[in-house]
Design an enzyme around this catalytic site. Structure first.
Site, short mmCIF file in Angstrom:
data_model
loop_
_atom_site.label_atom_id
_atom_site.label_comp_id
_atom_site.label_asym_id
_atom_site.label_seq_id
_atom_site.Cartn_x
_atom_site.Cartn_y
_atom_site.Cartn_z
N GLU A 127 0.83 -1.21 0.00
CA GLU A 127 0.00 0.00 0.00
C GLU A 127 0.87 1.26 0.00
OE1 GLU A 127 -3.27 -1.45 3.08
OE2 GLU A 127 -3.37 0.70 2.68
N CYS A 196 -8.94 0.52 8.13
CA CYS A 196 -10.22 -0.04 7.67
C CYS A 196 -11.00 -0.71 8.80
CB CYS A 196 -9.97 -1.03 6.54
SG CYS A 196 -9.25 -2.57 7.13
S1 SF4 Z 1 -11.09 -4.26 4.28
FE1 SF4 Z 1 -9.09 -3.78 5.22
S2 SF4 Z 1 -8.08 -5.76 5.54
FE2 SF4 Z 1 -9.76 -6.07 4.09
S3 SF4 Z 1 -8.79 -5.87 2.09
FE3 SF4 Z 1 -9.62 -3.86 2.61
S4 SF4 Z 1 -7.93 -2.80 3.61
FE4 SF4 Z 1 -7.36 -4.96 3.57
#
Ligand code: SF4
Length: 310
Positions: A127, A196
């Protein structure tokens, strides 16, 4: 007898699930070889499984033939990379997580307004590496306080915004964020958190049980070689909880279970439920019993996908 308590939510988040479904669907519909940039998700067991099925994990477009099929992993790829894929006449399906895209969209928006970006993230994580594709001269990745100190002079008169990788330890991020705000008083920050929901929920579920059930030990299934997972382990160590990260049951030294009465099990967003179920089954053959699952929040999200090539 060891009593097992199971964290919920745990395991695959909805977007990881979607990425895996896309890869399975592509293998069935188009057949191997299927190319995936970097790793579809960070999980060595899953990667080895798909390598055996003819999936090739490779970012280097020179290694992918014209008309080959590529899947972009959940970690997203830059539009500049997508253009290169198109220029090489490679077909693709995008399995990027929109929550990662959201942070990159924010970055673009602020760069267009001449901001410089301080980005809390891991310098070697996909990322963070992709966000540098937006503008590596105006995005500054910080992992720790020392990195922030190094920027004080360079950025002291700049218009600044703070963004964050989606999958960090919430408490580590909060601590570093405070340090940054104390040093760059005018730095701005988007209204919503960049970490997230899946990362936040899994961390909260573990914390909750440590606090409420007064457990003796914690097993988290996750890739041991992930620096992110090791950072989280440091946090659990602060609670004086015996904790261990394993990829699967076979990695567990059974001596770890000595003297334990209450054991908490969880798994991170890139870990399939099968691995946890298998761990519990094997522990039950070693003087342990599943008592209950403790859910701190319901994750009902599920996402559709299509296998149309672009
Ligand atoms: S929700 Fe969070 S953990 Fe799941 S793919 Fe997206 S960024 Fe990654």
């Amino acid at each position: 007898m060891i009593n097992i308590y199971l964290a919920s939510p745990r395991g695959y988040c909805a977007w990881v699930n979607r990425a895996i479904n896309i890869l399975n669907g592509a293998l069935e519909k188009y057949k191997a070889p299927i190319f995936v940039n970097h790793e579809i998700i960070h999980n060595k067991i899953i990667i080895d499984y798909y390598k055996n099925k003819g999936v090739i994990f490779d970012d280097n477009l020179e290694n992918i033939p014209e008309n080959g099929i590529m899947i972009f992993s959940a970690h997203w790829v830059s539009p500049k990379y997508i253009q290169k894929v198109k220029d090489k006449w490679i077909n693709y399906i995008d399995a990027s997580c929109p929550l990662v895209i959201k942070v990159h969209t924010e970055a673009k928006k602020f760069l267009q307004k001449w901001y410089k970006i301080i980005y809390i993230g891991q310098k070697k994580h996909q990322e963070a590496l992709w966000i540098l594709w937006e503008d590596k001269n105006n995005i500054f990745i910080v992992e720790n306080k020392k990195d922030v100190d190094l920027l004080r002079n360079t950025l002291k008169d700049e218009k600044l915004v703070l963004l964050t990788q989606t999958t960090l330890s919430v408490s580590d991020k909060d601590e570093l964020e405070k340090y940054i705000f104390d040093r760059f008083k005018k730095i701005e920050k988007p209204d919503t958190s960049d970490i997230c929901y899946a990362t936040t929920n899994r961390q909260n579920a573990v914390k909750k049980l440590i606090e409420v059930k007064k457990i003796d030990a914690l097993i988290v299934i996750w890739s041991k070689n992930s620096s992110n997972s090791n950072k989280l382990k440091n946090i659990w160590d602060k609670y004086w909880i015996k904790s261990i990260l394993i990829d699967r049951f076979e990695d567990l030294d059974l001596n770890f279970l000595k003297w334990i009465k209450k054991l908490w099990i969880s798994s991170w967003a890139s870990v399939s439920h099968d691995l946890v179920n298998n761990l519990i089954k094997k522990l039950e053959k070693n003087n342990a019993k599943l008592i209950e699952e403790i859910k701190i929040v319901e994750e009902k999200i599920n996402f559709n996908f299509d296998l149309e090539l672009k």
